[in-house]
Design a protein around this motif. Sequence first.
Motif, PDB file in Angstrom:
ATOM      1  N   PRO A 202       0.819  -1.215   0.000  1.00 38.38           N
ATOM      2  CA  PRO A 202       0.000   0.000   0.000  1.00 38.38           C
ATOM      3  C   PRO A 202       0.855   1.268   0.000  1.00 38.38           C
ATOM      4  CG  PRO A 202       0.019  -0.964   2.187  1.00 38.38           C
ATOM      5  CD  PRO A 202       0.735  -1.941   1.294  1.00 38.38           C
ATOM      6  N   LEU A 203       1.418   1.554  -1.139  1.00 31.36           N
ATOM      7  CA  LEU A 203       2.305   2.702  -1.306  1.00 31.36           C
ATOM      8  C   LEU A 203       1.485   3.962  -1.545  1.00 31.36           C
ATOM      9  CD1 LEU A 203       4.565   0.823  -3.848  1.00 31.36           C
ATOM     10  CD2 LEU A 203       5.162   1.287  -1.450  1.00 31.36           C
ATOM     11  N   PRO A 204       2.111   5.138  -1.454  1.00 24.31           N
ATOM     12  CA  PRO A 204       1.412   6.365  -1.828  1.00 24.31           C
ATOM     13  C   PRO A 204       0.896   6.286  -3.256  1.00 24.31           C
ATOM     14  CG  PRO A 204       3.448   6.884  -0.660  1.00 24.31           C
ATOM     15  CD  PRO A 204       3.467   5.407  -0.919  1.00 24.31           C
ATOM     16  N   ILE A 205      -0.261   6.868  -3.501  1.00 24.24           N
ATOM     17  CA  ILE A 205      -0.905   6.761  -4.802  1.00 24.24           C
ATOM     18  C   ILE A 205      -0.005   7.257  -5.923  1.00 24.24           C
ATOM     19  CG2 ILE A 205      -2.789   7.680  -6.217  1.00 24.24           C
ATOM     20  CD1 ILE A 205      -3.627   5.381  -4.455  1.00 24.24           C
ATOM     21  N   ASP A 206       0.739   8.335  -5.705  1.00 29.02           N
ATOM     22  CA  ASP A 206       1.619   8.848  -6.755  1.00 29.02           C
ATOM     23  C   ASP A 206       2.690   7.824  -7.128  1.00 29.02           C
ATOM     24  OD1 ASP A 206       0.195  11.170  -6.847  1.00 29.02           O
ATOM     25  OD2 ASP A 206       1.639  12.371  -5.718  1.00 29.02           O
ATOM     26  N   VAL A 207       3.199   7.097  -6.131  1.00 29.08           N
ATOM     27  CA  VAL A 207       4.208   6.074  -6.396  1.00 29.08           C
ATOM     28  C   VAL A 207       3.590   4.926  -7.187  1.00 29.08           C
ATOM     29  CG1 VAL A 207       5.767   4.393  -5.333  1.00 29.08           C
ATOM     30  CG2 VAL A 207       5.526   6.690  -4.343  1.00 29.08           C
ATOM     31  N   ILE A 208       2.408   4.505  -6.775  1.00 27.07           N
ATOM     32  CA  ILE A 208       1.735   3.410  -7.485  1.00 27.07           C
ATOM     33  C   ILE A 208       1.436   3.818  -8.922  1.00 27.07           C
ATOM     34  CG2 ILE A 208      -0.369   2.022  -7.586  1.00 27.07           C
ATOM     35  CD1 ILE A 208      -0.425   2.088  -4.548  1.00 27.07           C
ATOM     36  N   ARG A 209       0.944   5.028  -9.100  1.00 25.05           N
ATOM     37  CA  ARG A 209       0.624   5.494 -10.459  1.00 25.05           C
ATOM     38  C   ARG A 209       1.872   5.454 -11.341  1.00 25.05           C
ATOM     39  NH1 ARG A 209      -1.335   9.910  -9.137  1.00 25.05           N
ATOM     40  NH2 ARG A 209      -3.547   9.339  -9.229  1.00 25.05           N
ATOM     41  N   SER A 210       2.997   5.894 -10.814  1.00 25.92           N
ATOM     42  CA  SER A 210       4.228   5.887 -11.582  1.00 25.92           C
ATOM     43  C   SER A 210       4.624   4.473 -11.987  1.00 25.92           C
ATOM     44  CB  SER A 210       5.349   6.545 -10.774  1.00 25.92           C
ATOM     45  OG  SER A 210       6.576   6.473 -11.450  1.00 25.92           O
ATOM     46  N   ARG A 211       4.518   3.523 -11.053  1.00 24.61           N
ATOM     47  CA  ARG A 211       4.881   2.134 -11.369  1.00 24.61           C
ATOM     48  C   ARG A 211       3.915   1.539 -12.395  1.00 24.61           C
ATOM     49  NH1 ARG A 211       9.887   2.437 -10.287  1.00 24.61           N
ATOM     50  NH2 ARG A 211      10.474   2.421  -8.085  1.00 24.61           N
ATOM     51  N   VAL A 212       2.651   1.841 -12.274  1.00 27.45           N
ATOM     52  CA  VAL A 212       1.680   1.321 -13.233  1.00 27.45           C
ATOM     53  C   VAL A 212       1.992   1.850 -14.631  1.00 27.45           C
ATOM     54  CG1 VAL A 212      -0.757   1.368 -13.912  1.00 27.45           C
ATOM     55  CG2 VAL A 212      -0.133   0.949 -11.522  1.00 27.45           C
ATOM     56  N   GLU A 213       2.362   3.101 -14.717  1.00 29.76           N
ATOM     57  CA  GLU A 213       2.732   3.670 -16.017  1.00 29.76           C
ATOM     58  C   GLU A 213       3.985   2.995 -16.569  1.00 29.76           C
ATOM     59  OE1 GLU A 213       3.112   7.770 -15.072  1.00 29.76           O
ATOM     60  OE2 GLU A 213       0.942   8.172 -15.117  1.00 29.76           O
ATOM     61  N   GLN A 214       4.968   2.728 -15.700  1.00 28.05           N
ATOM     62  CA  GLN A 214       6.182   2.041 -16.148  1.00 28.05           C
ATOM     63  C   GLN A 214       5.870   0.625 -16.636  1.00 28.05           C
ATOM     64  OE1 GLN A 214       8.930   2.253 -12.871  1.00 28.05           O
ATOM     65  NE2 GLN A 214       8.848   4.485 -12.801  1.00 28.05           N
ATOM     66  N   LEU A 215       4.974  -0.054 -15.935  1.00 34.15           N
ATOM     67  CA  LEU A 215       4.594  -1.398 -16.349  1.00 34.15           C
ATOM     68  C   LEU A 215       3.910  -1.374 -17.716  1.00 34.15           C
ATOM     69  CD1 LEU A 215       3.316  -2.764 -12.928  1.00 34.15           C
ATOM     70  CD2 LEU A 215       5.232  -3.690 -14.243  1.00 34.15           C
ATOM     71  N   ALA A 216       3.068  -0.382 -17.927  1.00 37.86           N
ATOM     72  CA  ALA A 216       2.387  -0.265 -19.221  1.00 37.86           C
ATOM     73  C   ALA A 216       3.392  -0.028 -20.344  1.00 37.86           C
ATOM     74  CB  ALA A 216       1.361   0.864 -19.167  1.00 37.86           C
ATOM     75  N   ASP A 217       4.458   0.705 -20.045  1.00 37.92           N
ATOM     76  CA  ASP A 217       5.477   0.997 -21.055  1.00 37.92           C
ATOM     77  C   ASP A 217       6.385  -0.200 -21.325  1.00 37.92           C
ATOM     78  OD1 ASP A 217       4.553   3.575 -21.378  1.00 37.92           O
ATOM     79  OD2 ASP A 217       6.000   4.453 -19.974  1.00 37.92           O
ATOM     80  N   ARG A 218       6.740  -0.956 -20.268  1.00 40.00           N
ATOM     81  CA  ARG A 218       7.761  -1.992 -20.388  1.00 40.00           C
ATOM     82  C   ARG A 218       7.197  -3.367 -20.747  1.00 40.00           C
ATOM     83  NH1 ARG A 218      12.607  -1.527 -17.842  1.00 40.00           N
ATOM     84  NH2 ARG A 218      12.989  -3.505 -18.915  1.00 40.00           N
ATOM     85  N   ALA A 219       6.032  -3.687 -20.204  1.00 33.63           N
ATOM     86  CA  ALA A 219       5.505  -5.042 -20.366  1.00 33.63           C
ATOM     87  C   ALA A 219       4.764  -5.189 -21.690  1.00 33.63           C
ATOM     88  CB  ALA A 219       4.578  -5.387 -19.209  1.00 33.63           C
ATOM     89  N   GLU A 220       4.913  -6.360 -22.285  1.00 30.39           N
ATOM     90  CA  GLU A 220       4.207  -6.657 -23.528  1.00 30.39           C
ATOM     91  C   GLU A 220       2.873  -7.357 -23.264  1.00 30.39           C
ATOM     92  OE1 GLU A 220       6.862  -8.865 -25.987  1.00 30.39           O
ATOM     93  OE2 GLU A 220       8.237  -7.177 -26.303  1.00 30.39           O
ATOM     94  N   HIS A 221       2.492  -7.464 -21.997  1.00 29.23           N
ATOM     95  CA  HIS A 221       1.207  -8.065 -21.639  1.00 29.23           C
ATOM     96  C   HIS A 221       0.453  -7.110 -20.728  1.00 29.23           C
ATOM     97  CE1 HIS A 221       3.680  -8.857 -18.123  1.00 29.23           C
ATOM     98  NE2 HIS A 221       2.608  -9.262 -17.449  1.00 29.23           N
TER      99      HIS A 221
END
Length: 275
Positions: A202-221
Amino acid sequence: MRFGIATFVNDDAIDTVSLARAVEERGFTSLSIAEHTHIPASRETPYPGGGELPSVYYRTLDPFVTLAAAAAVTSSIELVTGIALLIQRDPIITAKEAASIDLISGGRFVFGVGAGWNIEEMRDHGTDPATRGALLDERIEAIIALWTTEPAEYHGRHVDFEPSYARPKPVRTPHPPVFIGGNSKATVTRIARHRAGWLSNPLPIDVIRSRVEQLADRAEHAVPLRMFAAPDDLGYLREVAGLGFEEAQLLLPTRSRDDSLRILDGLAESVARFG
């Protein structure tokens, strides 16, 4: 968004059978169990949450034994390791334990894994902290090989075994879902590499949002998103849902049977208010 329960199961708190039944009876979708094999007396490694290490870390039951007991008295909830410290586990034995739970439960096992944070703990298992990331990657790959092929073999720098027969195989195909815990660029890379999901804290929302964006950029799934130990905070949970999380595993503090049942009732009411 679905709601499960995340907790540390201790030897002086609610028993596993009562806990699992109560989680399912109240309509939660999963039970997620934390792992620590032992806690070295040395406190060289600081607790990531700050301050003294909470007492619940010292008395945890083995998560695979716990989830097997939960599987025997439930029929619908998913059974999650949140997280299994795979760098401290033999991959061949772990593959068998996980597949056994999946078989016993009729395909309800979810494999949450991570590298952990307690340096002294991992060293006691013969793990070099400097190479724990590479070790984790190979053990994930080796376990998936054992689940999905027969005979299975794996040849890496840290894990190496010749063609072998390993049964049982998991019920769920191609294999139980794999979720990786952590909050770093290496975590993002690992999730993309293994086509896994993210089991966030349960990280700060800004941190989670950043990671979700990175996952969308890096992952092919499309990366499945779940959260371990989510707070009972409707505003926070609505923001998490807005970021695409499929499940929030609400934190159940480690308490006596009566206290745990009362807290679960309150969490169920919060889920109802969430709507």
